[in-house]
Design a protein around this motif. Structure first.
Motif, mmCIF file in Angstrom:
data_model
loop_
_atom_site.group_PDB
_atom_site.id
_atom_site.type_symbol
_atom_site.label_atom_id
_atom_site.label_comp_id
_atom_site.label_asym_id
_atom_site.label_seq_id
_atom_site.Cartn_x
_atom_site.Cartn_y
_atom_site.Cartn_z
ATOM 1 N N LEU A 1 -29.829 2.207 61.888
ATOM 2 C CA LEU A 1 -29.065 1.527 60.825
ATOM 3 C C LEU A 1 -28.186 0.430 61.423
ATOM 4 C CD1 LEU A 1 -28.451 1.687 57.756
ATOM 5 C CD2 LEU A 1 -26.508 3.120 58.344
ATOM 6 N N SER A 2 -27.529 0.743 62.533
ATOM 7 C CA SER A 2 -26.722 -0.271 63.218
ATOM 8 C C SER A 2 -27.583 -1.452 63.638
ATOM 9 C CB SER A 2 -26.080 0.322 64.475
ATOM 10 O OG SER A 2 -24.966 1.085 64.138
ATOM 11 N N PHE A 3 -28.766 -1.122 64.182
ATOM 12 C CA PHE A 3 -29.682 -2.170 64.633
ATOM 13 C C PHE A 3 -30.086 -3.075 63.475
ATOM 14 C CE2 PHE A 3 -34.229 -3.262 64.991
ATOM 15 C CZ PHE A 3 -34.143 -4.167 66.024
ATOM 16 N N LEU A 4 -30.433 -2.458 62.324
ATOM 17 C CA LEU A 4 -30.832 -3.259 61.161
ATOM 18 C C LEU A 4 -29.689 -4.163 60.712
ATOM 19 C CD1 LEU A 4 -32.792 -0.701 58.963
ATOM 20 C CD2 LEU A 4 -33.697 -2.513 60.392
ATOM 21 N N THR A 5 -28.451 -3.607 60.775
ATOM 22 C CA THR A 5 -27.299 -4.399 60.345
ATOM 23 C C THR A 5 -27.119 -5.611 61.249
ATOM 24 O OG1 THR A 5 -26.332 -2.285 59.768
ATOM 25 C CG2 THR A 5 -24.898 -4.181 59.687
ATOM 26 N N LEU A 6 -27.169 -5.376 62.570
ATOM 27 C CA LEU A 6 -27.006 -6.503 63.501
ATOM 28 C C LEU A 6 -28.099 -7.539 63.295
ATOM 29 C CD1 LEU A 6 -25.939 -5.249 67.026
ATOM 30 C CD2 LEU A 6 -24.564 -6.067 65.143
ATOM 31 N N ARG A 7 -29.337 -7.060 63.137
ATOM 32 C CA ARG A 7 -30.449 -7.995 62.971
ATOM 33 C C ARG A 7 -30.243 -8.870 61.741
ATOM 34 N NH1 ARG A 7 -36.138 -5.236 62.457
ATOM 35 N NH2 ARG A 7 -35.803 -5.338 60.228
ATOM 36 N N GLU A 8 -29.736 -8.233 60.680
ATOM 37 C CA GLU A 8 -29.515 -8.988 59.450
ATOM 38 C C GLU A 8 -28.442 -10.058 59.651
ATOM 39 O OE1 GLU A 8 -30.334 -6.668 55.739
ATOM 40 O OE2 GLU A 8 -28.198 -6.991 55.617
ATOM 41 N N VAL A 9 -27.345 -9.657 60.339
ATOM 42 C CA VAL A 9 -26.267 -10.616 60.574
ATOM 43 C C VAL A 9 -26.771 -11.778 61.430
ATOM 44 C CG1 VAL A 9 -24.008 -10.925 61.619
ATOM 45 C CG2 VAL A 9 -24.495 -8.864 60.355
ATOM 46 N N TYR A 10 -27.445 -11.454 62.543
ATOM 47 C CA TYR A 10 -27.859 -12.520 63.465
ATOM 48 C C TYR A 10 -28.934 -13.414 62.846
ATOM 49 C CZ TYR A 10 -25.318 -9.751 66.860
ATOM 50 O OH TYR A 10 -24.338 -9.063 67.502
ATOM 51 N N SER A 11 -29.720 -12.869 61.914
ATOM 52 C CA SER A 11 -30.743 -13.711 61.293
ATOM 53 C C SER A 11 -30.134 -14.729 60.350
ATOM 54 C CB SER A 11 -31.727 -12.844 60.503
ATOM 55 O OG SER A 11 -32.358 -11.935 61.348
ATOM 56 N N ILE B 1 -18.800 -22.871 71.443
ATOM 57 C CA ILE B 1 -18.770 -21.535 72.048
ATOM 58 C C ILE B 1 -17.765 -20.638 71.341
ATOM 59 C CG2 ILE B 1 -17.032 -21.939 73.839
ATOM 60 C CD1 ILE B 1 -18.899 -20.397 75.742
ATOM 61 N N ILE B 2 -16.709 -21.243 70.755
ATOM 62 C CA ILE B 2 -15.684 -20.422 70.100
ATOM 63 C C ILE B 2 -16.291 -19.654 68.946
ATOM 64 C CG2 ILE B 2 -13.509 -20.490 68.837
ATOM 65 C CD1 ILE B 2 -12.750 -22.937 70.385
ATOM 66 N N ARG B 3 -17.173 -20.320 68.192
ATOM 67 C CA ARG B 3 -17.808 -19.672 67.045
ATOM 68 C C ARG B 3 -18.558 -18.428 67.515
ATOM 69 N NH1 ARG B 3 -22.731 -20.275 64.219
ATOM 70 N NH2 ARG B 3 -22.462 -19.828 62.005
ATOM 71 N N SER B 4 -19.377 -18.588 68.548
ATOM 72 C CA SER B 4 -20.135 -17.441 69.038
ATOM 73 C C SER B 4 -19.222 -16.369 69.603
ATOM 74 C CB SER B 4 -21.122 -17.890 70.110
ATOM 75 O OG SER B 4 -21.972 -18.863 69.590
ATOM 76 N N MET B 5 -18.160 -16.807 70.312
ATOM 77 C CA MET B 5 -17.232 -15.838 70.905
ATOM 78 C C MET B 5 -16.565 -14.991 69.832
ATOM 79 S SD MET B 5 -15.132 -17.724 73.869
ATOM 80 C CE MET B 5 -15.735 -17.939 75.528
ATOM 81 N N CYS B 6 -16.334 -15.557 68.672
ATOM 82 C CA CYS B 6 -15.709 -14.792 67.596
ATOM 83 C C CYS B 6 -16.730 -13.935 66.864
ATOM 84 C CB CYS B 6 -15.034 -15.725 66.598
ATOM 85 S SG CYS B 6 -13.715 -16.677 67.321
ATOM 86 N N ILE B 7 -17.890 -14.521 66.596
ATOM 87 C CA ILE B 7 -18.857 -13.829 65.743
ATOM 88 C C ILE B 7 -19.453 -12.611 66.428
ATOM 89 C CG2 ILE B 7 -21.168 -14.040 64.782
ATOM 90 C CD1 ILE B 7 -20.472 -16.853 63.971
ATOM 91 N N LEU B 8 -19.864 -12.751 67.681
ATOM 92 C CA LEU B 8 -20.631 -11.671 68.298
ATOM 93 C C LEU B 8 -19.814 -10.380 68.445
ATOM 94 C CD1 LEU B 8 -22.865 -13.538 70.884
ATOM 95 C CD2 LEU B 8 -23.311 -12.911 68.542
ATOM 96 N N PRO B 9 -18.590 -10.419 69.024
ATOM 97 C CA PRO B 9 -17.843 -9.158 69.099
ATOM 98 C C PRO B 9 -17.504 -8.589 67.717
ATOM 99 C CG PRO B 9 -16.907 -10.793 70.571
ATOM 100 C CD PRO B 9 -17.873 -11.506 69.696
ATOM 101 N N THR B 10 -17.186 -9.460 66.763
ATOM 102 C CA THR B 10 -16.846 -8.960 65.428
ATOM 103 C C THR B 10 -18.050 -8.279 64.781
ATOM 104 O OG1 THR B 10 -15.397 -10.857 65.271
ATOM 105 C CG2 THR B 10 -15.737 -9.581 63.276
ATOM 106 N N SER B 11 -19.228 -8.853 64.997
ATOM 107 C CA SER B 11 -20.421 -8.228 64.426
ATOM 108 C C SER B 11 -20.623 -6.838 65.028
ATOM 109 C CB SER B 11 -21.643 -9.101 64.670
ATOM 110 O OG SER B 11 -21.959 -9.117 66.036
ATOM 111 N N LEU B 12 -20.292 -6.686 66.327
ATOM 112 C CA LEU B 12 -20.406 -5.368 66.950
ATOM 113 C C LEU B 12 -19.403 -4.395 66.326
ATOM 114 C CD1 LEU B 12 -20.796 -6.091 70.751
ATOM 115 C CD2 LEU B 12 -22.520 -5.432 69.109
ATOM 116 N N MET B 13 -18.215 -4.898 66.032
ATOM 117 C CA MET B 13 -17.184 -4.070 65.421
ATOM 118 C C MET B 13 -17.682 -3.527 64.073
ATOM 119 S SD MET B 13 -14.540 -3.438 66.970
ATOM 120 C CE MET B 13 -13.028 -2.638 66.557
ATOM 121 N N LEU B 14 -18.251 -4.408 63.256
ATOM 122 C CA LEU B 14 -18.706 -4.011 61.920
ATOM 123 C C LEU B 14 -19.975 -3.168 61.975
ATOM 124 C CD1 LEU B 14 -18.281 -7.143 59.643
ATOM 125 C CD2 LEU B 14 -17.273 -4.900 59.313
ATOM 126 N N GLY B 15 -20.939 -3.660 62.732
ATOM 127 C CA GLY B 15 -22.264 -3.051 62.669
ATOM 128 C C GLY B 15 -22.431 -1.846 63.558
#
Lengths: 206, 318
Positions: free
Chosen positions: B79-89, B148-162
């Motif tokens: 489920l976590s994997f599906l969530t991350l995949r959806e966000v990154y897509s 790079i700031i955008r990615s630096m913010c998005i990636l850890p936050t996505s881990l927090m949520l997903g």
């Protein structure tokens, strides 16, 4: 034997891998179900394209479907040649038509006459994602010689994101493979054929 | 195979919940079927589609949660994997971020391994402490600093949520303090999921029937004060009725369920705002009638960790 290998590789392994792990969704793939022979034309941005299309082909006649690949790119070494021949079921052709004994149109035509199906990337090579390049004339010659065969457009939506050009790492990405209905050609003029195929492709892109 | 089925030992409380869930589903199916017969409309069609998806989700969830803990861990990890995949897509990340994405996906098995082993401290700090430093550094290693700031913010936050939020569901299952003195982690997991999803449904229903005053007019026009307050009240009542799953007393139940309702609302609102920014209505079309995976688990990802830690606080202080 070859059929079994291809079924294990594509209908079982790649299909499930693409569906579950990569997140590929098949749209209207049932259109292939009751067609014995066809030419699939697809946009080409990544090596995953061939895998995605092959995985959608019904396993009953997967051994009769041949992706067309460029000899200068994939036929480099004997190892590559064997790999392409047995694991991808590919037919290697010359990119240019200099040598009359080895004409690429002739060899593709021969395959069709043996009631084989082909997967063609009429843009010629992996292009820029989202931009459809002009179709090569080879497609037109092939259709002129075999007007009765179904030509089915396939659009690979974002499939390249799983393995972009120049990258080695396959990553998941929600993407689609969309099959269209067989193209109806108004006439067998070269311009007409290319125009209708390009239009059918544009329609799928939306 | 035998081993898997033998390990199914359901306490009576869980059997009750399964019966309740199935009864609600049967009731909803029959209700919408008749409603569609008497007065067909688009709304009823959508509700029928949603109910059908609920059936599938409930069956998958019940199967995954009662068979064997390992199956539950695998299912939640997926489920976590599906969530991350959806966000990154959806996020249109830079192509150089691909190698970092690989490490983001890699954090899923690590996090769930910690949950499985019950390494409480490692589980807690792995994402908020380590990944929040490692991921930005890996982004630096790619050498491309544009955007790079955008990615630096998005990636850890996505881990927090997903990953971080949802993995707390897995931690509940065999966490030592949650599985002694008559407390069952599985029952707590069922309780949390039940009230979170009930809250989603209740806020939706109250909003549809009585909704007038918009709570977030610019973000999500579907969210109303009537839906929010009605949702919180009915979720609190449902939480108290389902209290037999937990070791809590009535006041603790009221506090926990009402705060879960508020946290669920927050998760929903956060994802609505994110979707608005992307310019999409649903994250994807993975679940018919509901939208994407994240449209369904958005509230779970924000209720799971507060629920776990509140329960933990109550259990160790009492």
């Amino acid at each position: 034997m070859k059929k079994i290998i291809l079924i294990i590789i594509y209908s079982i392994f790649w299909k499930n891998f693409l569906k579950i792990f990569i997140g590929l969704k098949y749209v209207n793939e049932k259109t292939l179900k009751n067609k014995k022979q066809f030419i699939l034309i697809a946009n080409h941005n990544s090596h995953m394209d061939t895998m995605a299309i092959m995985s959608a082909i019904p396993s009953r006649y997967i051994h009769k479907v041949h992706p067309i690949a460029a000899r200068d790119f994939f036929g480099g070494s004997l190892f590559k040649k064997i790999l392409m021949r047995y694991l991808v079921n590919a037919t290697l052709i010359q990119r240019d038509r200099d040598d009359p004994n080895n004409d690429p149109i002739d060899s593709m035509d021969k395959m069709l006459k043996k009631s084989r199906s082909l997967i063609l990337f009429p843009e010629g090579s992996r292009g820029i994602p989202g931009v459809m390049a002009k179709f090569k004339k080879g497609l037109g010659y092939l259709i002129q010689r075999n007007p009765e065969i179904n030509v089915i457009p396939v659009y690979l939506d974002n499939v390249y994101k799983t393995l972009p050009r120049g990258k080695n790492l396959i990553l998941p990405y929600n993407c689609y493979i969309k099959f269209g209905d067989p193209i109806k050609f108004k006439s067998m003029e070269m311009d007409d054929i290319l125009l209708s195929s390009e239009k059918a492709m544009q329609k799928l892109m939306k | 195979m035998n081993k898997i089925f033998n390990s199914v030992n359901l306490i009576p409380e869980i059997q009750w919940v399964i019966a309740i869930i199935l009864a609600i589903l049967v009731f909803a199916t029959i209700l919408f079927w008749f409603w569609n017969r008497i007065n067909p409309s688009n709304l009823v069609d959508e509700m029928q589609l949603r109910t059908r998806s609920w059936w599938i989700m409930c069956i998958i969830f019940l199967f995954a949660s009662i068979v064997h803990p390992v199956v539950t861990y695998l299912a939640l990890g997926f489920l976590s994997f599906l969530t991350l995949r959806e966000v990154y897509s959806l996020l249109n990340l830079r192509e150089v971020d691909r190698s970092v994405l690989f490490f983001c996906y890699l954090s899923i098995p690590i996090q769930y391994y910690f949950a499985f082993k019950g390494y409480y401290t490692l589980f807690l700090i792995f994402i908020p402490v380590f990944m929040f430093i490692i991921v930005p550094f890996l982004l630096v290693l790619t050498g491309e600093t544009k955007d790079i700031i955008r990615s630096m913010c998005i990636l850890p936050t996505s881990l927090m949520l997903g990953v971080f939020g949802i993995s707390h569901l897995a931690l509940l299952i065999n966490f030592p303090e949650m599985n002694s003195n008559g407390v069952s982690g599985k029952a707590l997991l069922l309780f949390l999921i039940f009230i979170t999803e009930a809250n989603d449904i209740m806020q939706f229903v109250w909003g549809k029937i009585f909704g007038k005053h918009k709570i977030l007019p610019r973000v999500s026009p579907n969210k109303t004060w009537e839906g929010f307050i009605g949702g919180v009240i009915s979720t609190t009542i449902i939480g108290c009725l389902m209290g037999f799953l937990t070791p809590l007393n009535i006041w603790q139940l009221i506090a926990i369920s009402s705060s879960m309702a508020v946290f669920g609302f927050m998760g929903d609102a956060i994802m609505s705002a994110v979707k608005r920014d992307f310019g999409v209505k649903d994250m994807s079309s993975a679940i018919p009638g509901h939208g994407g995976i994240l449209d369904r688990v958005d509230s779970l990802s924000t209720t799971a960790s507060p629920f776990f830690h509140l329960i933990y606080l109550i259990l160790i202080t009492s």
